[in-house]
Design an enzyme around this catalytic site. Structure first.
Site, mmCIF file in Angstrom:
data_model
loop_
_atom_site.group_PDB
_atom_site.id
_atom_site.type_symbol
_atom_site.label_atom_id
_atom_site.label_comp_id
_atom_site.label_asym_id
_atom_site.label_seq_id
_atom_site.Cartn_x
_atom_site.Cartn_y
_atom_site.Cartn_z
ATOM 1 N N PHE A 24 0.724 -1.453 0.001
ATOM 2 C CA PHE A 24 0.083 0.352 0.201
ATOM 3 C C PHE A 24 1.384 1.558 -0.324
ATOM 4 O O PHE A 24 1.850 1.078 1.421
ATOM 5 C CB PHE A 24 -1.237 -0.216 1.210
ATOM 6 N N TYR A 26 1.487 5.141 -0.111
ATOM 7 C CA TYR A 26 0.261 7.064 0.177
ATOM 8 C C TYR A 26 1.523 8.293 0.037
ATOM 9 O O TYR A 26 0.398 9.540 0.260
ATOM 10 C CB TYR A 26 0.021 6.530 1.790
ATOM 11 N N GLY A 27 2.169 8.449 0.004
ATOM 12 C CA GLY A 27 2.904 9.500 -0.592
ATOM 13 C C GLY A 27 3.600 8.912 -2.244
ATOM 14 O O GLY A 27 3.446 9.017 -2.791
ATOM 15 N N SER A 28 5.461 9.132 -2.232
ATOM 16 C CA SER A 28 5.500 9.156 -3.419
ATOM 17 C C SER A 28 5.451 7.429 -3.866
ATOM 18 O O SER A 28 5.850 7.965 -5.494
ATOM 19 C CB SER A 28 7.433 9.540 -3.348
ATOM 20 N N GLU A 99 12.794 3.472 1.269
ATOM 21 C CA GLU A 99 12.478 3.908 2.766
ATOM 22 C C GLU A 99 13.470 3.208 3.342
ATOM 23 O O GLU A 99 12.671 3.574 4.564
ATOM 24 C CB GLU A 99 10.861 3.051 2.645
HETATM 25 C C1 SIN Z 1 4.394 5.568 0.673
HETATM 26 O O1 SIN Z 1 4.563 6.671 -0.263
HETATM 27 O O2 SIN Z 1 4.145 4.701 0.952
HETATM 28 C C2 SIN Z 1 5.647 5.798 1.462
HETATM 29 C C3 SIN Z 1 6.624 6.925 1.611
HETATM 30 C C4 SIN Z 1 7.257 7.571 0.650
HETATM 31 O O3 SIN Z 1 7.529 7.111 0.481
HETATM 32 O O4 SIN Z 1 6.694 8.997 0.389
#
Ligand code: SIN
Length: 191
Positions: A24, A26-28, A99
């Site tokens: 899942f 949610y960001g990049s 990450e």
């Molecule tokens: C994500 O995108 O799910 C984790 C946070 C990121 O890498 O920006």
């Protein structure tokens, strides 16, 4: 917690070689899927809110001038919308590297748009990690994001790409869009 979470993550929620699993994002991970995936579906998770409360030393900032990027914070009534990817477990090595600046692997129940469910792997930077920045007013977060940049590019591009990707998904995220509004009012030539 250690600054680099790669080794910690290898021991958390391990998956067998060749196994396929859901991730899942949610960001990049929504707007920059730089890994092979077999299937991609919009999904949501309950009990978490997206917040620009995590510092970035390795992507959108540096150790001495960190950027601000997204993490999830526990919020019992909230629903966080994002993108689920079906991946081969081999991809986790790449994800752990990407990450590594404070994010830990968790497993979460996800809901797809057709109301079906599955468990997914999610990377969350919790407040005990070395790069954590924590809450700040959205105007201040925007000013911070306006000047930060790192090996993956300008911090502002992370925010704007995420806002655009959420709009494409039909998701209204008031925190992200609030920061975006403040960012639009900043004269980048003056910062
Ligand atoms: C994500 O995108 O799910 C984790 C946070 C990121 O890498 O920006």
């Amino acid at each position: 917690m250690v600054a680099n979470t790669m080794n910690v993550n290898r021991a958390r929620h391990p998956h067998a070689p060749g196994e396929s699993l859901w991730l899942f994002g949610y960001g990049s991970l929504i707007f920059r899927a730089d890994f092979p995936w077999e299937e991609r579906r919009p999904a949501s998770i309950r009990g978490w809110s997206r917040r620009f409360w995590q510092g970035s030393h390795d992507h959108r900032g540096t150790p001495t001038a960190p950027g601000r990027v997204a993490t999830l914070v526990a919020d019992p009534d909230a629903i966080c919308h994002g993108m689920a990817y079906r991946i081969d477990s081999e991809v986790m090595e790449h994800l752990d590297l990407r990450e590594k600046n404070g994010y830990l692997r968790f497993m979460t129940p996800m809901t797809f748009e057709d109301d079906s469910h599955a468990d997914g792997l999610v990377y969350i930077a919790t407040e005990d990690n070395a790069a954590w920045l924590g809450p700040a007013p959205e105007a201040e977060i925007a000013r911070h994001i306006a000047v930060a940049s790192g090996p993956s590019g300008r911090n502002a591009d992370y925010l704007l790409s995420l806002a655009g990707a959420l709009r494409e998904l039909g998701v209204a995220d008031e925190h992200v869009f609030g920061i975006e509004r403040h960012l639009a009012g900043i004269d980048f030539r003056a910062v």
